[in-house]
Write a protein that holds these residues in place. Structure first.
Motif, PDB file in Angstrom:
ATOM      1  N   GLU A   1       2.917  24.403  11.334  1.00  0.00           N
ATOM      2  CA  GLU A   1       3.522  23.385  12.231  1.00  0.00           C
ATOM      3  C   GLU A   1       4.539  22.535  11.772  1.00  0.00           C
ATOM      4  OE1 GLU A   1       2.268  23.170  15.067  1.00  0.00           O
ATOM      5  OE2 GLU A   1       0.357  24.364  14.823  1.00  0.00           O
ATOM      6  N   GLY A   2       4.744  22.389  10.318  1.00  0.00           N
ATOM      7  CA  GLY A   2       5.827  21.822   9.923  1.00  0.00           C
ATOM      8  C   GLY A   2       5.352  21.175   8.453  1.00  0.00           C
ATOM      9  N   VAL A   3       6.546  20.438   7.915  1.00  0.00           N
ATOM     10  CA  VAL A   3       6.465  19.904   6.747  1.00  0.00           C
ATOM     11  C   VAL A   3       6.578  18.229   7.014  1.00  0.00           C
ATOM     12  CG1 VAL A   3       7.305  19.593   4.072  1.00  0.00           C
ATOM     13  CG2 VAL A   3       7.026  21.713   5.575  1.00  0.00           C
ATOM     14  N   VAL A   4       5.781  17.356   6.339  1.00  0.00           N
ATOM     15  CA  VAL A   4       6.046  15.877   6.626  1.00  0.00           C
ATOM     16  C   VAL A   4       6.491  15.506   5.224  1.00  0.00           C
ATOM     17  CG1 VAL A   4       4.438  15.752   8.766  1.00  0.00           C
ATOM     18  CG2 VAL A   4       3.698  15.418   6.312  1.00  0.00           C
ATOM     19  N   ALA A   5       7.146  14.617   5.168  1.00  0.00           N
ATOM     20  CA  ALA A   5       7.572  13.676   4.111  1.00  0.00           C
ATOM     21  C   ALA A   5       7.996  12.193   4.368  1.00  0.00           C
ATOM     22  CB  ALA A   5       8.673  14.380   3.184  1.00  0.00           C
ATOM     23  N   THR A   6       7.832  11.375   3.200  1.00  0.00           N
ATOM     24  CA  THR A   6       8.286  10.070   3.374  1.00  0.00           C
ATOM     25  C   THR A   6       9.677   9.679   3.323  1.00  0.00           C
ATOM     26  OG1 THR A   6       7.947   9.528   1.065  1.00  0.00           O
ATOM     27  CG2 THR A   6       5.941   9.202   2.341  1.00  0.00           C
ATOM     28  N   GLY A   7      10.392  10.680   2.667  1.00  0.00           N
ATOM     29  CA  GLY A   7      11.807  10.534   2.333  1.00  0.00           C
ATOM     30  C   GLY A   7      12.057   9.905   1.024  1.00  0.00           C
TER      31      GLY A   7
ATOM     32  N   VAL B   1      -0.116   7.279   2.676  1.00  0.00           N
ATOM     33  CA  VAL B   1      -1.135   7.629   3.543  1.00  0.00           C
ATOM     34  C   VAL B   1      -0.629   8.085   4.784  1.00  0.00           C
ATOM     35  CG1 VAL B   1      -3.095   6.380   4.248  1.00  0.00           C
ATOM     36  CG2 VAL B   1      -1.939   5.484   2.324  1.00  0.00           C
ATOM     37  N   TRP B   2      -1.413   9.144   5.387  1.00  0.00           N
ATOM     38  CA  TRP B   2      -0.859   9.836   6.608  1.00  0.00           C
ATOM     39  C   TRP B   2      -2.136   9.730   7.437  1.00  0.00           C
ATOM     40  CZ3 TRP B   2       4.023  11.559   6.880  1.00  0.00           C
ATOM     41  CH2 TRP B   2       4.770  11.641   5.669  1.00  0.00           C
ATOM     42  N   ARG B   3      -1.919   9.201   8.760  1.00  0.00           N
ATOM     43  CA  ARG B   3      -2.888   9.646   9.703  1.00  0.00           C
ATOM     44  C   ARG B   3      -3.027  10.758  10.383  1.00  0.00           C
ATOM     45  NH1 ARG B   3      -1.237   5.935  13.305  1.00  0.00           N
ATOM     46  NH2 ARG B   3      -2.316   4.184  12.379  1.00  0.00           N
ATOM     47  N   LEU B   4      -4.029  11.619  10.512  1.00  0.00           N
ATOM     48  CA  LEU B   4      -4.090  13.139  11.283  1.00  0.00           C
ATOM     49  C   LEU B   4      -4.325  12.650  12.633  1.00  0.00           C
ATOM     50  CD1 LEU B   4      -6.162  14.951   8.460  1.00  0.00           C
ATOM     51  CD2 LEU B   4      -3.748  14.317   8.527  1.00  0.00           C
TER      52      LEU B   4
ATOM     53  N   PRO C   1       0.974  15.005  10.863  1.00  0.00           N
ATOM     54  CA  PRO C   1       0.285  13.466  10.406  1.00  0.00           C
ATOM     55  C   PRO C   1       1.636  12.403  10.580  1.00  0.00           C
ATOM     56  CG  PRO C   1      -0.281  15.428   9.123  1.00  0.00           C
ATOM     57  CD  PRO C   1       0.820  16.042   9.917  1.00  0.00           C
ATOM     58  N   GLN C   2       1.003  11.166  10.616  1.00  0.00           N
ATOM     59  CA  GLN C   2       1.980  10.006  10.748  1.00  0.00           C
ATOM     60  C   GLN C   2       1.759   9.196   9.769  1.00  0.00           C
ATOM     61  OE1 GLN C   2       0.450   8.265  14.443  1.00  0.00           O
ATOM     62  NE2 GLN C   2       1.034  10.093  15.799  1.00  0.00           N
ATOM     63  N   LEU C   3       2.936   8.745   9.121  1.00  0.00           N
ATOM     64  CA  LEU C   3       3.009   7.989   7.869  1.00  0.00           C
ATOM     65  C   LEU C   3       2.410   6.670   8.434  1.00  0.00           C
ATOM     66  CD1 LEU C   3       3.455   7.943   4.810  1.00  0.00           C
ATOM     67  CD2 LEU C   3       5.845   7.060   5.695  1.00  0.00           C
ATOM     68  N   VAL C   4       1.420   5.936   7.695  1.00  0.00           N
ATOM     69  CA  VAL C   4       1.092   4.618   7.959  1.00  0.00           C
ATOM     70  C   VAL C   4       1.114   3.616   6.751  1.00  0.00           C
ATOM     71  CG1 VAL C   4      -0.424   5.295   9.691  1.00  0.00           C
ATOM     72  CG2 VAL C   4      -1.327   5.058   7.449  1.00  0.00           C
ATOM     73  N   ASP C   5       1.294   4.053   5.500  1.00  0.00           N
ATOM     74  CA  ASP C   5       1.432   3.360   4.371  1.00  0.00           C
ATOM     75  C   ASP C   5       1.850   3.991   3.225  1.00  0.00           C
ATOM     76  OD1 ASP C   5       1.355   0.896   3.100  1.00  0.00           O
ATOM     77  OD2 ASP C   5      -0.642   1.059   2.669  1.00  0.00           O
ATOM     78  N   THR C   6       2.798   3.193   2.418  1.00  0.00           N
ATOM     79  CA  THR C   6       3.096   3.797   1.017  1.00  0.00           C
ATOM     80  C   THR C   6       2.790   2.711  -0.057  1.00  0.00           C
ATOM     81  OG1 THR C   6       5.494   3.084   1.362  1.00  0.00           O
ATOM     82  CG2 THR C   6       4.866   5.246   1.947  1.00  0.00           C
ATOM     83  N   GLU C   7       2.687   3.102  -1.242  1.00  0.00           N
ATOM     84  CA  GLU C   7       2.291   2.219  -2.328  1.00  0.00           C
ATOM     85  C   GLU C   7       3.171   2.860  -3.689  1.00  0.00           C
ATOM     86  OE1 GLU C   7       1.654  -1.430  -4.027  1.00  0.00           O
ATOM     87  OE2 GLU C   7       1.135  -0.971  -1.841  1.00  0.00           O
ATOM     88  N   TYR C   8       4.187   2.185  -4.374  1.00  0.00           N
ATOM     89  CA  TYR C   8       4.525   2.596  -5.658  1.00  0.00           C
ATOM     90  C   TYR C   8       3.753   1.862  -6.746  1.00  0.00           C
ATOM     91  CZ  TYR C   8       8.504   4.244  -2.896  1.00  0.00           C
ATOM     92  OH  TYR C   8       9.271   4.816  -1.974  1.00  0.00           O
ATOM     93  N   TYR C   9       3.509   2.671  -7.800  1.00  0.00           N
ATOM     94  CA  TYR C   9       2.893   2.277  -8.849  1.00  0.00           C
ATOM     95  C   TYR C   9       3.692   1.215  -9.661  1.00  0.00           C
ATOM     96  CZ  TYR C   9       0.443   6.745  -8.465  1.00  0.00           C
ATOM     97  OH  TYR C   9      -0.529   7.853  -7.940  1.00  0.00           O
ATOM     98  N   SER C  10       2.992   0.065 -10.044  1.00  0.00           N
ATOM     99  CA  SER C  10       3.537  -1.041 -10.452  1.00  0.00           C
ATOM    100  C   SER C  10       2.911  -1.471 -11.924  1.00  0.00           C
ATOM    101  CB  SER C  10       3.890  -2.256  -9.696  1.00  0.00           C
ATOM    102  OG  SER C  10       2.827  -2.739  -9.160  1.00  0.00           O
ATOM    103  N   GLY C  11       3.517  -2.457 -12.530  1.00  0.00           N
ATOM    104  CA  GLY C  11       2.867  -2.877 -13.957  1.00  0.00           C
ATOM    105  C   GLY C  11       2.725  -2.012 -14.890  1.00  0.00           C
ATOM    106  N   THR C  12       1.559  -2.381 -15.511  1.00  0.00           N
ATOM    107  CA  THR C  12       1.010  -1.399 -16.590  1.00  0.00           C
ATOM    108  C   THR C  12       0.544  -0.039 -16.259  1.00  0.00           C
ATOM    109  OG1 THR C  12      -1.464  -2.398 -16.415  1.00  0.00           O
ATOM    110  CG2 THR C  12       0.070  -3.315 -17.827  1.00  0.00           C
TER     111      THR C  12
END
Length: 682
Positions: free
Chosen positions: A5-11, A45-48, A54-65
């Motif tokens: 069907e395809g490839v999804v990515a956040t960019g 995070v992707w909604r199926l 899938p539709q991108l609904v959230d992202t979170e980058y690691y931070s701190g320790t």
């Protein structure tokens, strides 16, 4: 069946490249996919959605320790009503994870109190046992697997620790108990633990013999599922390019039902991950790894994998060296969500599941529906009628007639079946699957004869009559094309491995009770055969306790019970004195203890030619001194009520086995066991 069907990515390269793990979580009927990368990365995070990417609904980058201490795994768990995505953080002392909102998005990063084994977690799984909620964790730093009780306030209390490693863990219920199955690629181990239903502590169960015969190398993934009324374990072996299916018994022991190897037409060489899902009573398995693609199977009620389809990587599909897999049932689709070691993002492949039919097994007439059915024959003669869907028809041990009807059908043969007839084979549409035939790898090994109505196929006593749906003759190319599709299946039951002698062990002389519901002293490693009147023979090998399960259907079935058991030289029951006694009988003398009983005469005729002579004595002497002989000793089992009065030294005539009646799958019989070649105790 597998449709790209395809490839999804956040960019974002930090979120799209090097995805090490994917996980699914459902909130209010909507399923979300979580993708996890390693140090310097984060979580997406992707909604199926059915019928869409899938539709991108959230992202979170690691931070701190944790930014450069985090691993590449993420597992959803529940702590006192709070949903979390748990991470593997090297220097953590507690369990670290993101809280999850009901819309699937990520909330704050939290850490529980200190864990005894530390927060560096290589695998984690959660299970509810009654009112007890248990987390099992593999602690990477300490080399221990711990179980923790989840308290009502979300804190964790240690239940117990055992030595062990795991990079994949699943739980499974068998009987009244719950079990933990752990695999670890680095230590090349697959381990089974019973979870105590009161304390939550683990007790390891030795399954070395069951797993050792399969030759699983570098186990990279393990999945479990309860399906068709049985608990199943599926193990992926990267080093052995294999998938293994095992049934988990109520005592925690494992019984192998299938073991397959990657071939030229499949795509799970160096398999890195596998996933299993039950959709409306049908089990699907997907596997992928270093073979740049995916392979789809379905699991039969007998625990065998039937090959359905493979998808090879293309320039745009992003499946070079598959790393992780998730399977989601979304509407009328099975969505396969895959990541790779080379490509960025998530590859989406779908399988239509809108036309799944019934799964049924029986004898007589077994009819399917207009949908995609899976029908199996049984111990008596059976006619399987698939209907209009893409059906899977599986031969029984009795004579089986298969009619696929319209659609692309798969006709699956079974080793040891009586005559199997296919009435409507469509070349280029239908497929004949002979995977269960011993050591069969190529159509060239078959005796193939074209007939006026189709073809006759023979292999090692197996016979399949294939009739063309359109009439006329069929060639090997019509049925098999350029060769077999699917993996190579390796035998998992060596009790009758091509006529080779199976494992032998001590037996019991004299009266013996055979009971299919309990242990049977003296029947360890014996081959138990039941042939119902008018049906095919069902054969199983008893375990080291003499226990066996013929897996017969409910009902009343008269038939014939036969037992085959080989002699263990380690018992040293046969010695030179036995040869002397036979020699005395052969020249007209009684044995040293007096007139021989009929059982003594049966034991004396080791070559089973009907008379007792010096050749029997010679064969017994050869056994006693460890020399090769043309007449290996074995145990024979007779009806305890058999009339042996006519047996003399020149007329050793008897019939092994006995007539029995199986009632709702249960067989009980009183028999007499005799060790050929052993006179003194006979």
């Amino acid at each position: 069946m597998l449709q790209f069907e395809g490839v999804v990515a956040t960019g974002s390269a930090a979120l799209d490249s090097g995805i090490g793990d994917t996980a699914l979580k459902t909130f209010n009927g909507t399923t979300y996919l979580y993708t996890v990368t390693g140090p310097g990365g984060g979580v997406a995070v992707w909604r199926l959605v059915e019928g869409a990417l899938p539709q991108l609904v959230d992202t979170e980058y690691y931070s701190g320790t944790i930014t450069f201490q985090v691993g590449r795994s993420g597992t959803p768990i529940t702590l006192a009503g709070t949903e979390q995505l748990v991470l593997d953080v090297n220097m953590a002392v507690g369990l670290v994870g993101y809280d999850l909102n009901v819309d699937g998005t990520l909330d704050s990063l939290t850490e529980t109190g200190s864990l005894t084994g530390g927060g560096d977690i290589s695998a984690i799984v959660q299970v509810s046992i009654g009112l007890m909620d248990v987390l099992a964790m593999a602690h990477e730093e300490t080399g221990q697997i711990g179980t923790y009780l989840v308290n009502q306030d979300g804190t964790l209390s240690l239940a117990g620790l055992v030595s062990g490693t795991g990079d994949a863990m699943q739980t499974l219920r068998a009987g009244t108990d719950h079990f933990l199955i752990s695999s670890d690629a680095a230590s090349n181990t697959v381990s089974t633990y019973r979870i105590d239903s009161i304390s939550g502590q683990l007790t390891e169960i030795d399954n070395g013999s069951a797993l050792g015969t399969l030759g699983i190398s570098t186990p990279t993934a393990v999945e479990t599922i309860n399906a068709y009324g049985k608990p199943w374990v599926i193990v992926a072996g990267a080093g052995s390019n294999s998938l293994s299916v095992l049934q988990l018994n109520a005592d925690g022991s494992l019984s192998a039902t299938d073991h397959i190897l990657d071939s030229l037409t499949t795509r799970f060489e160096s398999v890195q991950d596998l996933e299993v899902v039950d959709i409306n009573g049908r089990v699907f398995v997907v596997a992928g790894g270093g073979d740049d693609g995916l392979t789809l199977f379905t699991l039969t009620p007998e625990g065998q994998l039937v090959y359905l389809d493979s998808f090879a990587d293309t320039l745009i599909s992003g499946l070079q060296n598959v790393e992780s897999l998730s399977l989601a049932h979304v509407g009328d689709e099975l969505q396969v969500l895959a990541t790779s070691q080379q490509g960025a993002g998530v590859t989406v492949i779908t399988v239509p599941v809108d036309n799944l039919g019934i799964v049924d097994k029986g004898f007589g007439a077994v009819s399917g529906t207009a949908a995609d059915d899976m029908l199996s024959g049984s111990i008596l003669d059976t006619a399987l009628m698939g209907g209009d869907g893409d059906d899977i028809l599986i031969a029984g041990t009795g004579a089986t007639t298969m009619s696929g009807g319209a659609g692309a059908d798969i006709f699956v043969m079974q080793s040891g079946s009586s005559m199997t007839t296919i009435t409507d084979f469509q070349p280029g549409v239908d497929r004949l699957d002979l995977f269960d035939y011993l050591l069969l790898r190529s159509p060239q090994q078959l005796t193939f004869t074209s007939t006026t109505q189709g073809a006759r196929i023979e292999y090692r006593g197996e016979v399949v009559q294939v009739q063309s749906a359109s009439g006329g003759t069929l060639t090997s190319a019509d049925i098999f094309g350029a060769g077999f599709d699917g993996p190579d299946h390796i035998p998992v039951d060596f009790g009758n491995f091509g006529g080779l002698t199976p494992d032998s062990s001590d037996g019991v002389l004299g009266p013996i009770t055979v009971d299919s519901q309990s242990a049977n002293p003296g029947l360890s490693d014996a081959e138990i055969k039941f042939t119902p009147v008018g049906g095919g023979t069902v054969s199983v090998t008893a375990d080291d306790q003499g226990q066996f399960d013929l897996d017969l259907p409910d009902g009343t079935f008269p038939g014939r019970l036969d037992i085959i058991k080989h002699y263990s030289t380690a018992s040293k029951e046969i010695d030179a004195m036995d040869a002397l006694q036979v020699l005395r009988i052969s020249v007209g003398l009684d044995p040293t203890w007096g007139p021989p009983a009929a059982e003594n005469l049966i034991a004396a005729d080791i070559n089973q030619d009907g008379t007792i002579n010096a050749l029997d004595a010679l064969a017994i002497l050869q056994v006693a001194v460890g020399q090769p002989t043309a007449h290996e000793p074995q145990w024979v089992f007779l009806d305890s009520n058999a009339d042996l009065s006519g047996i003399t030294k020149s007329n050793v005539d008897y019939q092994t086995g006995m007539d029995v009646v199986a009632i709702d799958g249960v067989i009980t019989a009183d028999m007499t066991s005799i060790l050929l070649g052993n006179l003194e105790a006979a």
